[in-house]
Design an enzyme around this catalytic site. Structure first.
Site, short mmCIF file in Angstrom:
data_model
loop_
_atom_site.label_atom_id
_atom_site.label_comp_id
_atom_site.label_asym_id
_atom_site.label_seq_id
_atom_site.Cartn_x
_atom_site.Cartn_y
_atom_site.Cartn_z
N GLY B 51 0.80 -1.22 0.00
CA GLY B 51 0.00 0.00 0.00
C GLY B 51 0.84 1.27 0.00
O GLY B 51 1.80 1.38 0.76
N GLY B 77 0.88 -1.19 10.01
CA GLY B 77 0.31 0.15 9.92
C GLY B 77 0.67 0.86 8.63
O GLY B 77 0.77 2.09 8.59
N ASN B 104 -1.52 -1.22 -4.65
CA ASN B 104 -2.44 -1.08 -3.53
C ASN B 104 -2.34 0.34 -2.98
O ASN B 104 -1.25 0.88 -2.81
CB ASN B 104 -2.09 -2.12 -2.45
N ASN B 131 -7.38 0.04 -0.74
CA ASN B 131 -7.36 -0.63 0.56
C ASN B 131 -8.20 0.16 1.55
O ASN B 131 -7.73 1.11 2.17
CB ASN B 131 -5.91 -0.75 1.05
N CYS B 134 -7.66 -1.88 6.01
CA CYS B 134 -6.55 -2.09 6.93
C CYS B 134 -7.01 -1.83 8.35
O CYS B 134 -7.50 -0.75 8.66
CB CYS B 134 -5.37 -1.18 6.60
N GLY B 247 -6.74 -15.26 1.77
CA GLY B 247 -6.93 -15.50 3.20
C GLY B 247 -6.45 -16.90 3.52
O GLY B 247 -7.19 -17.86 3.38
N GLY B 248 -5.18 -17.01 3.91
CA GLY B 248 -4.66 -18.29 4.37
C GLY B 248 -4.39 -19.31 3.29
O GLY B 248 -4.32 -20.51 3.58
#
Lengths: 264, 312
Positions: B51, B77, B104, B131, B134, B247-248
């Site tokens: 990002g 962050g 991103n 994004n 976050c 995701g995973g």
């Protein structure tokens, strides 16, 4: 590819002091990877445990006859599991990562200051400096039981030991001993807890000092930006600004003058 | 199912952009130079870069990383050197390699997101990923992505700022992800990506302190995969837009699950932190799985799951 994930065979896994483990790895892939070794670099060791996914970044103590010696502190479940691994077992790890100590221009006398398991990368460093004809004094501080001091004796002109408990050598910490002994050198190298490195940076502002930092890492190779250190960066003449570097990829070795110490 | 094993056609197209295969990286887990030291990044369908915000961001204090059972928490962050640095220092090298690049974008406000989109809109970036999910920043981020009205507002504004294909990255930290997905679709998103991390935390009971300096962080890794898969499935029912599922994902079969659940492509994130070559390995495994199962192309795999069919 410049970096790889390789497999090594455990040749020895020894507790060299309470909570301190020495792991020697061999095998063809290890031998091949050693050309990327420089003192101060580290490797990622993978636990093969789906509950503990992240690699453990461990200091390279030294390399010897095609073998890699890692020395680490048993700090949690992952390192405890590593300490239980047996000789003959395979271990998956990365080839050496990070930037090591810069020793190309080191000559004359050097002082190496280590705190606890921070002594580990100083062994390989002392060996490299020794080969370069640099006369080295090591000042090593421990909580109670010294370790790696025999190995350091092989490569150093002088090894001074301090313990917090007074069990061996000077009673106090490495920086106190360093000051008391009035160690003089043309360059300083240190690895240990951050407060120790900070105190050292304050008392040797006029001599080149390289420090190896520790930080909680995610990937260990510069992708996740989990381990950050604040550093002074030159801006326009006469001004400096705070910048951010990655401990794993830009370090773990930094100039003591470069690190922003006064934030905690 | 047994069939002659031939190499499946892995090509996909998202929003008119051709990808050589359906695998990309998840934002914040890929660095062109560092990842490129472990594998040839040109093998991937696309790379999604970390990002970037209008100006440099410092991110959160350390420690930013905590390991958890089957996953990890991060509270980086969105530390980044800013969009100008990205455009001048990072993008030219990536484009010279010929990879498809998804940038991103991060921001604290609608105006900041717009500013980044405008600047990136004039570059060679192939797609933009907004994004709004976050969990680790105090202003912006998931504050937008967890509210359908704010989601629509920021997506509409960014949509007007650029002609590039716009991916909106959704947060799982919501009650009804379908509602957020529809809000993004109605506001002009071209594609959705999901999931971002799940808000979590850890405490060190011996030291009696929070494990992350930020207190909370985003959970990722295999631990979140069932949640991510369920949300991709729900979003597939809710909207017509293409979906990048993540995701995973740690194996080729994980990737196949997401494609069967309705994703058009997949992103590999935490796996790449655990094993640097994971995106390329997972691509290879997916291709081998498809060959073994007799799929000739990605479309056949995506259509393989008969409505609500159970394994027997």
């Amino acid at each position: 590819m410049e970096k790889k994930i390789i497999t090594g065979t455990i040749e020895q896994n020894l507790t060299i002091s309470p909570g301190i483990q020495s792991l020697k790895l061999g095998g063809p892939e290890i031998a091949e990877s050693l050309k990327a070794f420089r003192p101060g670099r580290f490797v990622n060791v993978y636990l093969e445990d789906k509950a503990m996914l992240l690699p453990r970044p461990l200091s390279i103590c030294r390399i010897e006859k095609g073998r890699l010696q890692l020395v680490f502190k048993v700090a949690g479940e992952g390192t405890a599991a590593l300490a239980r691994r047996q000789s003959g077992e395979k271990l998956r790890l990365s080839t050496p990562l990070g930037q090591g100590f810069q020793i190309e221009n080191a000559k004359g006398r050097a002082a190496l200051i280590g705190g606890g398991v921070g002594a580990a990368p100083l062994v390989g460093l002392a060996e490299a400096l020794h080969k370069q004809g640099v006369q080295t004094t090591a000042v090593l501080g421990f909580q109670d039981q010294p370790f790696l001091t025999d190995l350091m004796q092989e490569f150093c002109h002088q090894v001074l030991v301090a313990t917090d408990s007074g069990a061996a050598g000077f009673c106090g910490d490495a920086v106190e001993l360093f000051q008391k002994a009035a160690v003089e050198a043309d360059c300083f190298f240190a690895c240990g807890p951050r407060p120790m490195l900070k105190a050292l940076a304050a008392c040797c502002a006029d001599t080149p000092l390289q420090v190896s930092l520790e930080e909680r890492m995610g990937c260990g190779y510069g992708a996740c930006v989990g381990c950050t250190v604040r550093v002074w960066e030159p801006a326009e003449p006469g001004r400096r600004v705070i910048g951010l570097k990655k401990v794993c990829a830009d370090g773990p070795v930094f100039s003591g003058q470069e690190v922003v110490w006064d934030e905690e | 199912m047994k069939s002659e094993e031939r190499r499946p056609d892995m090509r996909v197209e998202l929003c008119g952009v051709p990808w050589k295969n359906p695998v990309t990286t998840a934002a914040g887990t890929f660095a062109p130079r560092e990842s490129g030291q472990f594998y040839d990044i040109r093998r991937l369908g696309a790379v999604t870069t970390k990002g970037v915000s209008p100006r440099p961001w410092e991110g959160n204090p350390t420690p930013r990383i905590a390991e958890t059972y089957g996953g990890m928490l991060n509270a980086v962050g969105l530390q980044n050197p800013g969009v100008e640095h990205y455009i001048t220092q990072e993008l030219p090298d990536l484009k010279s390699l010929g990879v498809t690049v998804i940038a991103n974008m991060a921001g604290h406000t609608v105006e900041e997101y717009r500013e980044v989109a405008e600047k990136l809109g004039e570059t060679e970036v192939d797609m933009l990923e907004l994004n709004i999910s976050c969990p680790n920043i105090r202003r912006g981020g998931a504050a937008f992505g967890t509210d359908p009205v704010l989601t629509a507002q920021v997506v509409r504004s960014v949509r007007r700022a650029t002609a590039k294909p716009l991916i909106v990255k959704l947060s799982p930290n919501v009650t009804d992800i379908g509602e957020i997905a529809r809000a993004a679709e109605d506001a002009g998103a071209d594609c959705l990506s999901l999931i971002n991390t799940l808000l979590g935390m850890r405490i060190d009971p011996r030291r009696r302190c929070l494990t992350l300096a930020n207190g909370t962080g985003g959970l990722s890794g295999p631990a979140v995969k069932p949640v991510a898969l369920r949300m991709v499935w729900q979003v597939r029912q809710a909207v017509q837009l293409p979906i990048i599922g993540m995701g995973g994902i740690f194996t080729g079969e994980d990737a196949a699950e997401f494609l069967m659940a309705g994703a058009d492509a997949v992103a590999v994130g935490t796996a790449a932190l655990v094993k640097p070559t994971a995106p390329a390995d997972i691509l290879e495994e997916l291709e081998a799985f498809m060959a073994e199962q007799g799929y000739r192309n990605v479309r056949e795999l995506r259509e393989a799951l008969k409505g609500g069919a159970f394994a027997r």
